[in-house]
Scaffold this motif. Sequence first.
Motif, mmCIF file in Angstrom:
data_model
loop_
_atom_site.group_PDB
_atom_site.id
_atom_site.type_symbol
_atom_site.label_atom_id
_atom_site.label_comp_id
_atom_site.label_asym_id
_atom_site.label_seq_id
_atom_site.Cartn_x
_atom_site.Cartn_y
_atom_site.Cartn_z
ATOM 1 N N THR A 1 -4.468 -5.000 2.810
ATOM 2 C CA THR A 1 -4.809 -5.171 1.410
ATOM 3 C C THR A 1 -4.092 -4.111 0.601
ATOM 4 O O THR A 1 -4.073 -2.944 0.960
ATOM 5 N N TYR A 2 -3.494 -4.514 -0.495
ATOM 6 C CA TYR A 2 -2.676 -3.641 -1.327
ATOM 7 C C TYR A 2 -3.517 -2.608 -2.073
ATOM 8 O O TYR A 2 -4.583 -2.920 -2.592
ATOM 9 N N ALA A 3 -3.022 -1.363 -2.104
ATOM 10 C CA ALA A 3 -3.603 -0.330 -2.980
ATOM 11 C C ALA A 3 -2.443 0.350 -3.681
ATOM 12 O O ALA A 3 -1.427 0.657 -3.051
ATOM 13 N N ASP A 4 -2.559 0.555 -4.994
ATOM 14 C CA ASP A 4 -1.458 1.199 -5.716
ATOM 15 C C ASP A 4 -1.701 2.673 -5.977
ATOM 16 O O ASP A 4 -0.757 3.432 -6.201
ATOM 17 N N ARG A 5 -2.981 3.097 -5.970
ATOM 18 C CA ARG A 5 -3.270 4.521 -6.102
ATOM 19 C C ARG A 5 -4.724 4.765 -5.692
ATOM 20 O O ARG A 5 -5.537 3.842 -5.704
ATOM 21 N N HIS B 1 0.833 -1.212 0.000
ATOM 22 C CA HIS B 1 0.000 0.000 0.000
ATOM 23 C C HIS B 1 0.869 1.265 0.000
ATOM 24 O O HIS B 1 1.802 1.380 0.791
ATOM 25 N N TYR B 2 0.502 2.208 -0.888
ATOM 26 C CA TYR B 2 1.355 3.393 -1.050
ATOM 27 C C TYR B 2 1.502 4.210 0.239
ATOM 28 O O TYR B 2 2.537 4.824 0.477
ATOM 29 N N SER B 3 0.489 4.188 1.100
ATOM 30 C CA SER B 3 0.612 4.946 2.359
ATOM 31 C C SER B 3 1.583 4.276 3.320
ATOM 32 O O SER B 3 2.288 4.947 4.069
ATOM 33 N N VAL B 4 1.595 2.944 3.301
ATOM 34 C CA VAL B 4 2.535 2.207 4.155
ATOM 35 C C VAL B 4 3.965 2.482 3.696
ATOM 36 O O VAL B 4 4.857 2.736 4.500
ATOM 37 N N LYS B 5 4.160 2.480 2.380
ATOM 38 C CA LYS B 5 5.487 2.778 1.831
ATOM 39 C C LYS B 5 5.936 4.179 2.247
ATOM 40 O O LYS B 5 7.079 4.385 2.650
ATOM 41 N N LYS B 6 4.997 5.123 2.126
ATOM 42 C CA LYS B 6 5.311 6.508 2.444
ATOM 43 C C LYS B 6 5.724 6.636 3.914
ATOM 44 O O LYS B 6 6.710 7.294 4.242
ATOM 45 N N TYR B 7 4.974 5.962 4.769
ATOM 46 C CA TYR B 7 5.271 6.014 6.197
ATOM 47 C C TYR B 7 6.642 5.398 6.491
ATOM 48 O O TYR B 7 7.465 5.984 7.192
ATOM 49 N N LEU B 8 6.870 4.192 5.941
ATOM 50 C CA LEU B 8 8.145 3.512 6.216
ATOM 51 C C LEU B 8 9.323 4.287 5.628
ATOM 52 O O LEU B 8 10.412 4.306 6.202
ATOM 53 N N ALA B 9 9.106 4.951 4.487
ATOM 54 C CA ALA B 9 10.167 5.763 3.886
ATOM 55 C C ALA B 9 10.524 6.912 4.810
ATOM 56 O O ALA B 9 11.698 7.215 5.033
ATOM 57 N N LYS B 10 9.511 7.544 5.366
ATOM 58 C CA LYS B 10 9.729 8.674 6.284
ATOM 59 C C LYS B 10 10.531 8.225 7.509
ATOM 60 O O LYS B 10 11.377 8.948 8.014
ATOM 61 N N GLU B 11 10.235 7.010 7.965
ATOM 62 C CA GLU B 11 10.915 6.453 9.141
ATOM 63 C C GLU B 11 12.249 5.798 8.791
ATOM 64 O O GLU B 11 12.887 5.216 9.655
ATOM 65 N N LYS B 12 12.627 5.836 7.523
ATOM 66 C CA LYS B 12 13.810 5.091 7.037
ATOM 67 C C LYS B 12 13.740 3.633 7.467
ATOM 68 O O LYS B 12 14.721 3.054 7.934
#
Length: 781
Positions: free
Chosen positions: A318-322, A148-159
């Motif tokens: 559940t995965y969401a791409d956009r 999920h794009y929001s999970v990616k965004k969050y984990l990216a922010k947290e490195k």
Amino acid sequence: VFIVPHSHNDPGWIKTVEKYFLEQTQHILNNVVDALSVDPTKKFIWAEMSYLSMWWDGASPDRKQKLKTIVKNGQLEIVTGGWVMNDEANTHYFAMIDQLIEGMEWLKHTLGVTPRSGWAIDPFGHTPTMAYILKLMNFDNMLIQRVHYSVKKYLAKEKSLEFRWRQTWDQSSHTDMTCHMMPFYSYDVPHTCGPDPKICCQIARWQIQLSWKVPPVAITDSNVEVKAKTLLDQYRKKSKLFKSDTLLVILGDDFRYSAMKELSDQYTNYARIISYINSHPQLNAHMQFGTLSEYFDAMKNEIGGATNLPALSGDFFTYADREDHYWSGYYTSRPYHKMQERVLESHLRGAELLFALALPKVKWSQDGESFSRELYPLLVQARRNLGLFQHHDGITGTAKDHVVVDYGNKLMQSVMDSKKIMSFSAHILLSEMPSYDPKTTVLNFDEVFQGQNQPPQPTVIKLESEQRPVKVVLYNSLDYDRTGVVRLIVTSPSVVVMTENRNVIPSQTNPIWSDQVEPRTDRFELVFLSTVPAIGLAVYTMWEDNSVEDSTHATVHFINPPAGFGKRTRSKFQLDNGMLRAVTTVRDNMKTKLALDFAMYSSRQAKDKSGAYLFLPSGPAEPHTPDTYRPLVRIIRGPVMSSVHVLLPNVLHKVSLYTGTGAGTQSLGLHVTNDVDVRTGADNKELAMRLTSGISSGDKFFSDLNGFQIQPRTTYSKLPLQANFYPMPTMAFIQDDKSRLTLMTAQPLGAASLKSGELEVILDRRLMQDDNRGVGQGVKD
Ligand SMILES: [Zn+2]
């Protein structure tokens, strides 16, 4: 910076696995092998052993030797090494392991290598079961992408895009698995060099993406400085999302490099950039072609070991791409084939066990050699067909129609082959003088297939008098004694069933319906209680005897409106239109509200509609039939079991109860069978079965991951409805302090608990359009 070239090869999707191989994959592998063997600085990774084994079978001795060399010297790394890159939502752990073993065994025997790093760039959501299996297979690392794009965004922010994936049930670090999550939208070139696809796409020779309007150019002496610096800027931005300065940049896409020019252009372009960057120390970067494990080794080395990565537990569904495009449709798409896959799993395991038991007995007879030579390849083929279907466009139901037919035929063929192996093996085990003659049918199968998308027809057993009894062999492949009700189709309603110890056992005959209300007079369903020892066979004898008591014949009532039902059973029903309304557990006389209803979701009317991957409903489900609808209801009662059949539009709904404790675990629950057909009156609709109970489950429910572990779920009302659906590979439940309601399923389906006390499951879906994720068609089979 590690540049890791790859090519994503789906074993079946738009084309069948064989057609892809002939037209694309064999050329890709030829090119890679040829290119790498002339230049030791070039690297590549490969994931699908189904394709590599096909290539091997047809490759020249020279190319085979080249492959061995580039694998051995580390230029070509085999990643995961499974038969396919398996789906992670619908798959059962038995089949996940089976397909990994099939690929890795081939690899070990053929090339003598064992993979170390997992590679899952395309499965639509990710499970910790995969991390656990890979850990137990001695893997060091794994990579995942569709999260999920929001999970990616969050984990990216947290490195924290790189983490130790920890099992929820193992708080020690023993089963932790090093995992890299790719940060962007896709695994293609525009989304792998850095955050700006418009820049990334310029470096791929094939990537003439109109959406970015920047055609790629060849790297020359005159533009290398600009191109290298632009690219390096993207790398710097990407590396800021990670803890380490070691950067992974993968280079490829679906079925890339089928032309040698494409592959050599790509290598040449990057070689020029690599050379430029490495020869300018002021750029403060070092770049090279690499493999996945080389990247992981360097990254872990830089940060002082994987123990310095954060630990993370849970799954990525559940995965969401956009936007609100949640990929919860594929949990249910093509449910018939999802079921057939489970049938093959059980048949394959049953056949493997019985074959292994029969082989030593027949080995020394004159037929022993042909028994093994003829039947063992069928077992191998069954494992490979099961493995193939675990592909993330196989069991997911996201391939084109003709590819689904191809998978369906392969599954059906292997179920039939497994039956054949079980039949010959059982015959050998039951015979005093074991023999194997493939030309004689010694034991008939219980059912016969008519087509890859049709339920098998049960074999009709012709009953005669006691002087000419029929013998039926039952096989239990489980490692514990199994007691349960067996169903057979026979030609007489008056039957005596006897065990090997000559005990006559209770039985019952039920009607078979020639239409909605008319029972057939030439065939009947015989049900009886059986016990079969662990990994054992039991022989039952039966014959027609018109003097048997009438009490063995089920009684039939048609009701509408229906009345009360079920005095002998452990549970009690109240009926309203034939549907379940309450259950009383006999043991404690506790009556619980439990309503079962059907509901229909409609696809939304907007531009983006539901398809094979996506579930995009227009809103909450509507009742499938109005309150005033009065379906025909059949009530069948007997000493062994009782059933209610409700004949609704699109679904024949059957609920059965087994009597007393004699039916083993079958006595513990309600057995629900839904024969679903959505081909008429259900365009752009999805049929759901919903259980409504008095259980105060709040916003919590539980569903399994791969039949291996249970994952707690929370329903969020602020999220779109489709976000709250999860895969249900084998079971889901809701509970409170007093009760638990568990739904177990014969095949993977999508499930949700949208309100406290509710549990619902999507049974089938018919979608008239594509949902823009590549398959290019709806789901109308
Ligand atoms: Zn794929």
